[in-house]
Design an enzyme around this catalytic site. Structure first.
Site, short mmCIF file in Angstrom:
data_model
loop_
_atom_site.label_atom_id
_atom_site.label_comp_id
_atom_site.label_asym_id
_atom_site.label_seq_id
_atom_site.Cartn_x
_atom_site.Cartn_y
_atom_site.Cartn_z
NE ARG A 57 -1.44 -2.31 2.78
CZ ARG A 57 -1.61 -3.55 2.31
NH1 ARG A 57 -2.74 -3.89 1.77
NH2 ARG A 57 -0.66 -4.47 2.44
CB THR A 58 3.33 2.62 2.36
OG1 THR A 58 2.54 2.08 3.43
CG2 THR A 58 3.82 4.00 2.75
CE LYS A 86 27.45 -1.69 -4.87
NZ LYS A 86 27.81 -1.47 -6.28
NE ARG A 107 7.02 0.77 5.04
CZ ARG A 107 5.82 0.20 4.96
NH1 ARG A 107 5.72 -1.08 4.64
NH2 ARG A 107 4.73 0.90 5.18
CG HIS A 135 3.17 4.00 8.52
ND1 HIS A 135 3.21 4.83 7.42
CD2 HIS A 135 2.89 2.75 8.02
CE1 HIS A 135 2.96 4.13 6.33
NE2 HIS A 135 2.77 2.87 6.67
N1 CP Z 1 -0.30 -0.11 5.89
C1 CP Z 1 0.91 -0.33 5.32
O1 CP Z 1 1.92 0.29 5.68
O2 CP Z 1 0.90 -1.28 4.35
P1 CP Z 1 2.17 -1.73 3.50
O3 CP Z 1 3.12 -2.40 4.44
O4 CP Z 1 1.63 -2.65 2.44
O5 CP Z 1 2.78 -0.49 2.92
#
Ligand code: CP
Length: 337
Positions: A57-58, A86, A107, A135
């Site tokens: 999703r993100t 590396k 991320r 998040h």
């Molecule tokens: N909700 C969320 O962060 O989903 P993903 O891990 O698929 O990005």
């Protein structure tokens, strides 16, 4: 806050007015996110998308949001596909990638890593999740969804009653959501988790210090009886030392249609940041809820695009220009939203 050129690293950088501004811009993104109009306001702009942990999703919704504003996306996924494998430092990676991009979303499994990366970046950086810490864009889309679901039945975020269920220790989405709720008033929060996976004390303290009522429990059914929202979460197996340790907690709090019908008020909304764990030994949100009209999980994922478009428009300072660079779409789009 001044959005133009800012990093988005933590929800703690927002005041309530900032959240309301993001939501108001998100509302304006609906014709574009719902494929009725096209805008090219970010024509020529590049998003650097760096995901060093799995994501559906993100990663995809940040990319889609940028594409829907007319920009292009360059992706790196997994350490194995990056020179970090590396031995390159986050500092060097940030200096390099920020020369190739106008904005970066990242991320990373380590808490604080995105902030460290942002400190070296020459362009704004958005936190797509840093370990168990935060998040922020997920919390914004969750709160946007809560606002919209509550408005549909004459309720609001103020005086909200919400149960957060599952892995509250490692779940970064609930950490960020609780911090955002501190900007509102009179919220009742029921925190339902195994004792070992309780919400960090400093977050509980922040909720209490802002006048909210907090109850901690390890019993699902009684905890969801008088709430507007049940926000379920997955056991964050990637934060445990072994699958066996995660297995101790998986499947402990399962919400299915029968438990919902027997315990919840009729209009209680069901949320989950996703992914939900649909394997037999987990199923924290059972598939038999899929036809329940109060299951808002896919409204959350759709709203993620609106909110992330809003963040890009604000950070790159194009909110006022979006409509001037727009036209209707050429293709048939009815029925999806
Ligand atoms: N909700 C969320 O962060 O989903 P993903 O891990 O698929 O990005």
């Amino acid at each position: 806050m001044q959005f133009a050129g800012s990093h988005i690293l933590s929800v703690q950088q927002f005041e309530r007015g900032d959240v309301e501004r993001i939501f108001s811009v998100a509302d304006r993104m609906a014709p574009y996110a719902h494929r009725r109009r096209i805008t090219k306001v970010l024509d020529g702009a590049i998003l650097g998308s760096m995901f060093f942990e799995p994501s559906t999703r993100t990663r995809v919704s940040f990319g889609s949001a940028f594409n829907l504003l007319g920009g292009e996306v360059r992706e790196t996924t997994g350490f194995e596909n990056s020179a970090i494998a590396k031995g390159e430092s986050l500092y060097d990676t940030a200096r390099v990638l920020s020369g190739y991009s106008d904005v970066i979303v990242m991320r990373h499994p380590a808490e604080g890593s995105v902030r460290e990366f942002a400190a070296a970046s020459r362009v704004p950086v958005m936190n797509g999740g840093d370990g168990s810490n935060e998040h922020p864009s997920q919390a914004l889309l969750d709160l946007y969804t809560i606002q919209s679901e509550m408005a549909a039945s004459g309720r609001s975020i103020d005086q909200l009653r919400i149960a957060m269920v599952g892995d509250l220790r490692y779940g970064r989405t609930v950490h960020s959501l609780c911090k955002l709720l501190c900007l509102f008033s009179g919220v009742q929060v029921v925190l339902v988790s195994p004792r070992e996976l309780r919400m960090p004390a400093e977050i509980v303290e922040a909720l209490c210090n802002t006048g909210h009522q907090v109850l901690e429990s390890d019993a699902l059914e009684e905890s969801i009886a008088h709430v507007d929202i049940v926000y379920s979460t997955r056991i964050q197996e990637e934060r445990f030392s072994s699958q066996e340790e995660a297995d101790l907690y998986r499947g402990r709090f399962r919400l299915n249609q029968s438990i919902y019908t027997h315990n919840c008020e009729p209009n209680t909304v069901i949320m989950h940041p996703l992914p939900r764990d649909s394997r037999d030994h987990a199923r924290e949100l059972d598939d038999d809820l899929n036809d329940n009209p109060n299951l808002a999980i896919f409204r959350q994922t759709d709203n993620g695009v609106l909110v992330r478009m809003a963040l890009f428009a604000l950070i790159l300072d194009v909110v006022k220009q979006v409509d001037a660079h727009a036209r209707d779409v050429n293709w048939y789009t009815a029925g999806r939203f």
